[in-house]
Design an enzyme around this catalytic site. Sequence first.
Site, PDB file in Angstrom:
ATOM      1  NE  ARG A 179     -11.900  -2.400  -7.372  1.00 13.54           N
ATOM      2  CZ  ARG A 179     -11.127  -2.551  -6.398  1.00 13.54           C
ATOM      3  NH1 ARG A 179     -10.281  -2.432  -6.472  1.00 13.54           N
ATOM      4  NH2 ARG A 179     -11.710  -3.494  -5.331  1.00 13.54           N
ATOM      5  CG  ASN A 220      -8.917  -9.984 -11.243  1.00 11.73           C
ATOM      6  OD1 ASN A 220      -9.044 -11.049 -11.516  1.00 11.73           O
ATOM      7  ND2 ASN A 220      -8.625  -9.310  -9.570  1.00 11.73           N
ATOM      8  CB  CYS A 259      -6.291 -15.580  -8.257  1.00  8.43           C
ATOM      9  SG  CYS A 259      -7.088 -14.730  -6.814  1.00  8.43           S
ATOM     10  CG  ASP A 260      -4.230 -11.625  -4.370  1.00 16.14           C
ATOM     11  OD1 ASP A 260      -5.096 -12.207  -4.635  1.00 16.14           O
ATOM     12  OD2 ASP A 260      -3.635 -10.773  -3.744  1.00 16.14           O
ATOM     13  CE1 TYR A 316     -13.144 -10.943  -5.172  1.00 23.28           C
ATOM     14  CE2 TYR A 316     -11.551 -13.059  -4.306  1.00 23.28           C
ATOM     15  CZ  TYR A 316     -11.786 -11.529  -4.783  1.00 23.28           C
ATOM     16  OH  TYR A 316     -10.948 -10.354  -4.800  1.00 23.28           O
ATOM     17  NE  ARG A 341     -10.230  -2.896  -1.275  1.00 25.55           N
ATOM     18  CZ  ARG A 341      -9.741  -2.633  -0.436  1.00 25.55           C
ATOM     19  NH1 ARG A 341     -10.309  -1.968   0.457  1.00 25.55           N
ATOM     20  NH2 ARG A 341      -8.508  -3.191   0.291  1.00 25.55           N
TER      21      ARG A 341
HETATM   22  P1  NAD Z   1      -3.587   0.446 -10.720  1.00 26.93           P
HETATM   23  O1  NAD Z   1      -4.446   0.547 -11.044  1.00 26.93           O
HETATM   24  O2  NAD Z   1      -2.972   0.862 -10.009  1.00 26.93           O
HETATM   25  O3  NAD Z   1      -2.635  -0.416 -11.237  1.00 26.93           O
HETATM   26  C1  NAD Z   1      -2.722  -0.750 -13.472  1.00 26.93           C
HETATM   27  C2  NAD Z   1      -1.352  -0.417 -13.723  1.00 26.93           C
HETATM   28  O4  NAD Z   1      -2.014  -0.886 -15.304  1.00 26.93           O
HETATM   29  C3  NAD Z   1      -1.766   1.320 -14.600  1.00 26.93           C
HETATM   30  O5  NAD Z   1      -0.626   1.719 -13.703  1.00 26.93           O
HETATM   31  C4  NAD Z   1      -2.181   1.323 -16.034  1.00 26.93           C
HETATM   32  O6  NAD Z   1      -1.919   2.448 -16.349  1.00 26.93           O
HETATM   33  C5  NAD Z   1      -1.966   0.243 -16.149  1.00 26.93           C
HETATM   34  N1  NAD Z   1      -2.566  -0.289 -17.417  1.00 26.93           N
HETATM   35  C6  NAD Z   1      -3.786  -0.609 -17.915  1.00 26.93           C
HETATM   36  N2  NAD Z   1      -4.010  -0.633 -19.412  1.00 26.93           N
HETATM   37  C7  NAD Z   1      -2.816  -0.866 -19.799  1.00 26.93           C
HETATM   38  C8  NAD Z   1      -2.454  -1.317 -20.727  1.00 26.93           C
HETATM   39  N3  NAD Z   1      -3.043  -1.689 -21.956  1.00 26.93           N
HETATM   40  N4  NAD Z   1      -1.052  -1.269 -20.966  1.00 26.93           N
HETATM   41  C9  NAD Z   1      -0.467  -1.212 -20.244  1.00 26.93           C
HETATM   42  N5  NAD Z   1      -0.535  -1.537 -18.812  1.00 26.93           N
HETATM   43  C10 NAD Z   1      -1.314  -0.633 -18.468  1.00 26.93           C
HETATM   44  O7  NAD Z   1      -4.263  -1.211 -10.409  1.00 26.93           O
HETATM   45  P2  NAD Z   1      -3.866  -2.507  -9.358  1.00 26.93           P
HETATM   46  O8  NAD Z   1      -4.513  -1.776  -7.355  1.00 26.93           O
HETATM   47  O9  NAD Z   1      -2.551  -2.479  -9.152  1.00 26.93           O
HETATM   48  O10 NAD Z   1      -4.138  -3.577  -9.852  1.00 26.93           O
HETATM   49  C11 NAD Z   1      -3.643  -4.384 -10.788  1.00 26.93           C
HETATM   50  C12 NAD Z   1      -3.820  -5.614 -11.574  1.00 26.93           C
HETATM   51  O11 NAD Z   1      -3.994  -6.614 -10.977  1.00 26.93           O
HETATM   52  C13 NAD Z   1      -5.858  -5.259 -11.782  1.00 26.93           C
HETATM   53  O12 NAD Z   1      -6.022  -5.836 -12.444  1.00 26.93           O
HETATM   54  C14 NAD Z   1      -6.110  -5.908 -10.513  1.00 26.93           C
HETATM   55  O13 NAD Z   1      -7.594  -6.576 -10.352  1.00 26.93           O
HETATM   56  C15 NAD Z   1      -4.537  -7.083 -10.437  1.00 26.93           C
HETATM   57  N6  NAD Z   1      -5.026  -7.679  -8.733  1.00 26.93           N
HETATM   58  C16 NAD Z   1      -5.297  -9.246  -9.402  1.00 26.93           C
HETATM   59  C17 NAD Z   1      -5.026 -10.153  -8.130  1.00 26.93           C
HETATM   60  C18 NAD Z   1      -5.401 -11.597  -8.511  1.00 26.93           C
HETATM   61  O14 NAD Z   1      -5.514 -12.395  -7.275  1.00 26.93           O
HETATM   62  N7  NAD Z   1      -5.256 -12.060  -9.411  1.00 26.93           N
HETATM   63  C19 NAD Z   1      -4.731  -9.440  -6.640  1.00 26.93           C
HETATM   64  C20 NAD Z   1      -5.052  -8.250  -6.815  1.00 26.93           C
HETATM   65  C21 NAD Z   1      -4.526  -7.381  -8.550  1.00 26.93           C
HETATM   66  C1  G6P Z   2      -8.092 -10.473  -3.880  1.00 26.23           C
HETATM   67  C2  G6P Z   2      -7.911 -11.267  -5.351  1.00 26.23           C
HETATM   68  C3  G6P Z   2      -7.928 -10.226  -6.252  1.00 26.23           C
HETATM   69  C4  G6P Z   2      -8.332  -9.085  -6.619  1.00 26.23           C
HETATM   70  C5  G6P Z   2      -7.968  -8.065  -4.898  1.00 26.23           C
HETATM   71  C6  G6P Z   2      -8.678  -7.004  -4.717  1.00 26.23           C
HETATM   72  O1  G6P Z   2      -6.647 -10.403  -3.953  1.00 26.23           O
HETATM   73  O2  G6P Z   2      -7.426 -12.619  -5.605  1.00 26.23           O
HETATM   74  O3  G6P Z   2      -8.034 -10.769  -7.959  1.00 26.23           O
HETATM   75  O4  G6P Z   2      -7.852  -8.049  -7.411  1.00 26.23           O
HETATM   76  O5  G6P Z   2      -8.344  -9.217  -3.957  1.00 26.23           O
HETATM   77  O6  G6P Z   2      -8.239  -6.218  -3.586  1.00 26.23           O
HETATM   78  P1  G6P Z   2      -8.388  -4.846  -3.637  1.00 26.23           P
HETATM   79  O7  G6P Z   2      -7.331  -4.808  -2.341  1.00 26.23           O
HETATM   80  O8  G6P Z   2      -8.248  -3.966  -4.929  1.00 26.23           O
HETATM   81  O9  G6P Z   2      -9.728  -4.534  -3.446  1.00 26.23           O
HETATM   82 MN    MN Z   3      -7.854 -12.931  -7.271  1.00 26.98          MN
END
Ligand code: NAD
Ligand code: G6P
Ligand code: MN
Length: 445
Positions: free
Chosen positions: A96, A151, A173-174, A268, A288
């Site tokens: 990231r 994501n 998405c949150d 966004y 970030r």
């Molecule tokens: P993080 O790195 O703390 O956790 C992600 C985990 O995924 C790690 O433990 C990693 O080992 C695991 N991982 C990676 N590749 C993998 C695979 N192929 N199989 C199984 N596990 C795997 O990240 P985070 O900040 O906690 O975020 C997690 C995810 O959630 C990210 O993709 C982030 O962008 C997403 N997210 C999305 C939203 C949304 O609105 N859609 C909101 C918040 C976070």
């Molecule tokens: C929002 C978005 C997510 C994104 C996150 C990033 O919640 O909807 O898609 O992953 O923000 O937050 P962070 O705290 O990791 O920058």
């Molecule tokens: Mn999102």
Amino acid sequence: MKKKTNFNLVIVGGGSTYTPGIVKSLLDKKDQFKLEQLRLYDNNKERQDKVAVLVKKVVEMFDPELEVVVTTEPEEAFSDADFIFAQMRVGLYKMRELDEKIPLKYGVVGQETCGPGGLAYGLRTIAPMVEIIDFCEKYASREYWIVNYSNPAAIVAKAMHRLRPDARILNICDMPVAIMRNMANILDCDRHDIVADYFGLNHFGWFTKIRVGEEDRTEELKAYVKEHGYMPPDERSEVRHNDASWKHTFDNAKYLMRMFPDYLPNTYMQYYLLSDQIVKDANKDYTRANEVMDGREKRIFDTVDKYLATGEIDMTPFFTGVHGEFIVEVAMSLAYNLRKRHLVMVPNCGSISNLPEDAMVEVPAYITSEGPEAVRVGEIPTFYKGMIEQQEACEKLIVEAAIEGSYEKALMAFTMNKTVPDAFTAKKILDEMIEANKEYWPELK
Ligand code: NAD
Ligand code: G6P
Ligand code: MN
């Protein structure tokens, strides 16, 4: 309607910083959403085992009957699974950080999901997400539902629709719901009473109407947002959105609202419409990703270490907020056919009548046990349509680049993105990203 009453639920990306909060949200609903087993699955054992210490502790505190399984074995994780909450970060925060810092070197927005950073993250995530679907098809219950947060959700959703069109996956998405939480603070109501009309792609959309119950409060809200963005009056915000960068993001909405007063923007949109300002405001050496590694991620691992050393547990990492609440609300609507209205990603199929049928759009939908039933949005005006078409084409090209291993399509996607000024710049960023992503990307020829 599901016959089963106690579900097996898997968290994919069990080692995620969000896992403790999601587990706490599940435990808060344990009487309405009954689980047989809670399983954590990750491909990084060390990371997941650490987070599992907290998960086991909180389960022991709030639902000691619940069985917790922590595994890196797909068969153990997915066998007879009913719900799969996916939240992988392929490449972890170290990638990231590069997604954010490489574009900034060239004066371009550096962001997790928008611009070149989002495209890079997309190229890393498509194949691992297909793998998760295939595990579910092989091992999970026939009525499994994957609720996906991983994501870049827009690109993931588009790629899965293309590669695994029959998969039972709902991409969410949150951000819209987090904005609605702030709207509720501004309007002094419960966020669950807000009925939002909305259209767009993920991380690329607008609220067109905000009602509280039956009452239309859109104009009042717009007037507030023009002055203060989405910052609530008393700065009430959740822990996660309390960082300076998030406050800045919520504040920036005021400029968008003043210039384009038709609709209330998703936060966004700042990356596409205020790109120069975003780059000026960014610190190229501390993005970030650094803020999260020094904040949320560190807090989690410090909590584990402290607990193991002293037996004392700090509850901060279990903070649920809208992120945990939302995924559980969506899953419950799927599980019990509640038909709750949520903003989610769906294949367009005519919902927005002047956008392509196969676009993955984010719109209100009623969530049934057979999946989302999208509302009809109708035609959208030229400015919004043009912006969305450009972004949608960009996402389509990056998905095709991944499937075909096409350098040319990747370059087209990078060039097409509104955050990128020209093709030379796109090429420089892409070429540097190819080097940085060697371990993860398909080969582009
Ligand atoms: P993080 O790195 O703390 O956790 C992600 C985990 O995924 C790690 O433990 C990693 O080992 C695991 N991982 C990676 N590749 C993998 C695979 N192929 N199989 C199984 N596990 C795997 O990240 P985070 O900040 O906690 O975020 C997690 C995810 O959630 C990210 O993709 C982030 O962008 C997403 N997210 C999305 C939203 C949304 O609105 N859609 C909101 C918040 C976070
Ligand atoms: C929002 C978005 C997510 C994104 C996150 C990033 O919640 O909807 O898609 O992953 O923000 O937050 P962070 O705290 O990791 O920058
Ligand atoms: Mn999102």
